[in-house]
Design a protein around this motif. Sequence first.
Motif, PDB file in Angstrom:
ATOM      1  N   HIS A  30      59.762  -2.200  62.700  1.00  0.00           N
ATOM      2  CA  HIS A  30      59.868  -0.838  63.243  1.00  0.00           C
ATOM      3  C   HIS A  30      58.907   0.127  62.557  1.00  0.00           C
ATOM      4  CE1 HIS A  30      63.315  -2.058  65.597  1.00  0.00           C
ATOM      5  NE2 HIS A  30      64.075  -2.258  64.543  1.00  0.00           N
ATOM      6  N   PRO A  31      57.586  -0.119  62.592  1.00  0.00           N
ATOM      7  CA  PRO A  31      56.658   0.853  61.998  1.00  0.00           C
ATOM      8  C   PRO A  31      56.684   2.162  62.781  1.00  0.00           C
ATOM      9  CG  PRO A  31      55.460  -0.817  63.259  1.00  0.00           C
ATOM     10  CD  PRO A  31      56.889  -1.257  63.210  1.00  0.00           C
ATOM     11  N   ARG A  32      56.702   3.271  62.058  1.00  0.00           N
ATOM     12  CA  ARG A  32      56.658   4.592  62.673  1.00  0.00           C
ATOM     13  C   ARG A  32      55.715   5.468  61.851  1.00  0.00           C
ATOM     14  NH1 ARG A  32      58.731   1.642  65.647  1.00  0.00           N
ATOM     15  NH2 ARG A  32      60.657   1.875  66.885  1.00  0.00           N
ATOM     16  N   ARG A  33      54.988   6.345  62.510  1.00  0.00           N
ATOM     17  CA  ARG A  33      54.000   7.182  61.828  1.00  0.00           C
ATOM     18  C   ARG A  33      54.621   7.890  60.635  1.00  0.00           C
ATOM     19  NH1 ARG A  33      49.371   8.574  64.692  1.00  0.00           N
ATOM     20  NH2 ARG A  33      48.774   9.543  62.720  1.00  0.00           N
ATOM     21  N   GLY A  34      53.890   7.917  59.520  1.00  0.00           N
ATOM     22  CA  GLY A  34      54.398   8.541  58.310  1.00  0.00           C
ATOM     23  C   GLY A  34      53.328   8.595  57.239  1.00  0.00           C
ATOM     24  N   THR A  35      53.761   8.838  56.029  1.00  0.00           N
ATOM     25  CA  THR A  35      52.841   8.925  54.889  1.00  0.00           C
ATOM     26  C   THR A  35      53.333   8.000  53.771  1.00  0.00           C
ATOM     27  OG1 THR A  35      54.067  10.869  54.101  1.00  0.00           O
ATOM     28  CG2 THR A  35      52.065  11.269  55.391  1.00  0.00           C
ATOM     29  N   PRO A  36      53.196   6.696  53.964  1.00  0.00           N
ATOM     30  CA  PRO A  36      53.636   5.763  52.925  1.00  0.00           C
ATOM     31  C   PRO A  36      52.752   5.858  51.694  1.00  0.00           C
ATOM     32  CG  PRO A  36      52.402   4.614  54.634  1.00  0.00           C
ATOM     33  CD  PRO A  36      52.595   6.016  55.122  1.00  0.00           C
ATOM     34  N   THR A  37      53.307   5.430  50.573  1.00  0.00           N
ATOM     35  CA  THR A  37      52.559   5.337  49.323  1.00  0.00           C
ATOM     36  C   THR A  37      52.371   3.867  48.973  1.00  0.00           C
ATOM     37  OG1 THR A  37      54.464   5.262  47.831  1.00  0.00           O
ATOM     38  CG2 THR A  37      53.736   7.440  48.588  1.00  0.00           C
ATOM     39  N   ALA A  38      51.633   3.605  47.907  1.00  0.00           N
ATOM     40  CA  ALA A  38      51.408   2.226  47.477  1.00  0.00           C
ATOM     41  C   ALA A  38      52.697   1.568  46.996  1.00  0.00           C
ATOM     42  CB  ALA A  38      50.358   2.185  46.377  1.00  0.00           C
ATOM     43  N   ALA A  39      53.721   2.366  46.726  1.00  0.00           N
ATOM     44  CA  ALA A  39      55.004   1.810  46.287  1.00  0.00           C
ATOM     45  C   ALA A  39      55.904   1.443  47.465  1.00  0.00           C
ATOM     46  CB  ALA A  39      55.728   2.813  45.392  1.00  0.00           C
ATOM     47  N   ASP A  40      55.423   1.691  48.686  1.00  0.00           N
ATOM     48  CA  ASP A  40      56.236   1.453  49.884  1.00  0.00           C
ATOM     49  C   ASP A  40      55.725   0.263  50.672  1.00  0.00           C
ATOM     50  OD1 ASP A  40      57.751   3.830  49.445  1.00  0.00           O
ATOM     51  OD2 ASP A  40      56.096   4.998  50.303  1.00  0.00           O
TER      52      ASP A  40
END
Length: 347
Positions: A30-40
């Motif tokens: 379920h990918p959804r637009r966002g602002t992931p970080t390298a820890a995610d």
Amino acid sequence: MPRTTPPRPIDVETLFPELAAVRRTATRLHPRRGTPTAADSSVGGPMLWPADEPWPVCTIPHKRGSGFRYADVLREREILERAWRRDPRRGPNAEEGEELSRFKRGRHAPHLADTDPIPMLAVAQLYRRDVPGLPDTGEGDLLQVFWCPFERHGESRHEMHVELRWRRSGEVGTPLIEQPAPEVVGRQELVPNPCVLHPEEVVEHPYLEVLEPALRARLEAWEGPEDEDAEDEETEDGSGDESAERPSYVYDLSTAPGWKVGGYIAWNLTGPAPLNCSACGTELVPLLTADRREWDPGTTSWIPYEDRQEATTRWANVPTEVSPGQGRLIITVCPRDSHHPFRLVTQ
């Protein structure tokens, strides 16, 4: 926000008990637009990559100077998203339209030779803590997936080149901050949008044509003849008309659409093909499926409850904006040994 897939329209294992023996668990990402970080865990987000480790590059000989500027792809998406959110009826204004008109395919990097190393695109990274279906290979708790920004590989010269990296996230020292990107990409649809993930486990069953012939015949008889007068009219967003759908084994009861780990392959394009490890002969299994759409007119029963209200809005079912190969790319691996060669399947 978590994502919750509705229960299947019927319990197919009650009607056909043999299917219980071949059920598999898949993890819908379920990918959804966002602002992931390298820890995610993410699709298209920053990788947890050591600063002192070389970034994956493609050195396979092929033309790499013509296509779309990577920076233009990102800028075009930025403009379009802002414009359509501002004005859902008209979209870009005249000034934005003028800028968009300049983003064209061309020979933007003529200085690149056919064998020059080019950075591979960061496609996905999956932490085992987030994705319960991720196999334990003993090589780490983090899977990182890259692909070349051109589809010019293999015997046909139209195939993708993918690299997988397993690592132990706790052993990464100083992380790389500015991550490399190619100057040019062969297709805009190879560049994933940054997306956060909402993993969810679901049950899948084999594709219809993979089933034992007698069971397949019983399922086809149960479904009855197709209504030749019924038409699936695809809307611009690809949602279709759910009210006109009836439960179907292929579309509603076997394999889930969208990005996922594990599960089964939907062989809708080519039909089933043998998948055996080139090193040991073991049947390969899906590791990761990268899909163009999260749902389409035939698979609206899989739309999560949380997305139903926005299901018909622009880009709702294409959050990553990628379309690898023919639209769906499945990375299959040997379940016996992760060091054995993996194989790509496009559908």
